[in-house]
Design a protein around this motif. Structure first.
Motif, PDB file in Angstrom:
ATOM      1  N   ASP A   7      -3.579   9.084   4.478  1.00 42.58           N
ATOM      2  CA  ASP A   7      -2.857   7.895   4.921  1.00 42.58           C
ATOM      3  C   ASP A   7      -2.974   7.762   6.438  1.00 42.58           C
ATOM      4  O   ASP A   7      -2.390   8.546   7.185  1.00 42.58           O
ATOM      5  N   SER A  66       2.970   5.920  -2.694  1.00 41.01           N
ATOM      6  CA  SER A  66       4.166   6.735  -2.929  1.00 41.01           C
ATOM      7  C   SER A  66       4.399   6.960  -4.427  1.00 41.01           C
ATOM      8  O   SER A  66       4.882   8.020  -4.835  1.00 41.01           O
ATOM      9  N   LYS A  83       0.821  -1.215   0.000  1.00 42.19           N
ATOM     10  CA  LYS A  83       0.000   0.000   0.000  1.00 42.19           C
ATOM     11  C   LYS A  83       0.856   1.267   0.000  1.00 42.19           C
ATOM     12  O   LYS A  83       0.614   2.190  -0.778  1.00 42.19           O
ATOM     13  N   THR A  84       1.846   1.306   0.883  1.00 41.85           N
ATOM     14  CA  THR A  84       2.678   2.498   0.984  1.00 41.85           C
ATOM     15  C   THR A  84       3.447   2.736  -0.311  1.00 41.85           C
ATOM     16  O   THR A  84       3.563   3.875  -0.791  1.00 41.85           O
ATOM     17  N   THR A  85       3.983   1.673  -0.899  1.00 36.75           N
ATOM     18  CA  THR A  85       4.708   1.805  -2.164  1.00 36.75           C
ATOM     19  C   THR A  85       3.778   2.283  -3.268  1.00 36.75           C
ATOM     20  O   THR A  85       4.127   3.175  -4.056  1.00 36.75           O
ATOM     21  N   GLN A 128       1.571   9.193   6.519  1.00 32.06           N
ATOM     22  CA  GLN A 128       1.313   8.294   7.631  1.00 32.06           C
ATOM     23  C   GLN A 128       2.006   8.812   8.896  1.00 32.06           C
ATOM     24  O   GLN A 128       1.509   8.657  10.000  1.00 32.06           O
TER      25      GLN A 128
END
Length: 243
Positions: free
Chosen positions: A164, A49, A44-46, A87
């Motif tokens: 986020d 980003s 998710k973060t990738t 986040q």
């Protein structure tokens, strides 16, 4: 049917041979609240980003508002109407709450001081921080710093807000107010919500996209996702949290 405000085709990212995101096709229609969920390490973060321009993809394309933005830097995407809350909070801790939001408002309004002040006042009121305008940002609780970030996003009048983990650190009463705010914002902008609180996700999202091992595992309404056996096995049934 409206053209997506945000879409990806074959979006991928590898780190030193490890495939973090693999061939993701994603479409987000205007004025939808979409939740992005998945277990730890799901990508998710990738994925986010890459959407906002913090890291480049190793494959695939990203389109925003009908234009290819794959190669644009993050600040250029903000200028086109994306807003993103991190986040981990990214406020300017020693500046006042008002000045933090004013910095964001000036990106849109330039040097018109009266317009900037009006935008700041409106944004802080919407997130419940109107009485904290003169406080230093570092004096806010972690949860209130998250709300300050949202106010900074609102001041830019974005076409897309990517939030986020926005409820992390919020008290139950503040989460209730946050849900009211998101319902109001859904009439004005498109929202992509990365959130570990499944009660919030199920109550607010129009649709949910589930990532697992860097791929889209499932997509559908909250009821469809809740009933999906693959999602239950990979995420919901384990009680896993987003990261």
């Amino acid at each position: 049917m409206s053209a997506p405000i945000l879409s990806t085709r074959g979006l991928s990212r590898a780190f030193h041979g490890l495939q973090a995101v693999s061939n993701v096709d994603f479409d987000l229609p205007p004025n939808e609240v979409r939740a992005l969920i998945g277990p730890n390490g799901a990508g998710k973060t990738t994925f986010v980003s890459m959407l906002i321009g913090r890291i480049p993809p190793t494959g695939g394309r990203i389109a925003f508002d009908g234009a290819d933005v794959t190669d644009l830097p993050a600040h250029a995407r903000v200028a086109r109407g994306m807003a993103y809350t991190f986040q981990i909070t990214s406020v300017f801790s020693r500046l006042s709450v008002h000045e933090n939001v004013a910095l964001a408002a000036r990106r849109r309004l330039g040097g018109d001081a009266a317009a900037v002040d009006g935008a700041v006042t409106q944004a802080l009121a919407r997130v419940g921080l109107g009485d904290r305008a003169d406080d230093a940002a570092e004096d806010l609780s972690y949860g209130h710093q998250r709300l300050l970030e949202i106010a900074m996003g609102l001041a830019q009048k974005p076409r897309l807000m990517i939030l986020d983990e926005p409820t992390q650190g919020l008290a139950e009463s503040e989460i209730a107010a946050f849900k009211v705010l998101i319902r109001e914002l859904a009439a004005e902008t498109t929202i992509l919500l990365i959130e570990h609180n499944m009660a919030v996700v199920m109550e607010l999202a129009d649709r949910i996209t589930v990532l697992n091992f860097g791929e889209v595992l499932a997509e559908g309404t909250p009821a469809e996702i809740h009933a999906n056996a693959d999602v239950q096995a990979a995420y919901l049934g384990t009680g896993g949290a987003d990261a």
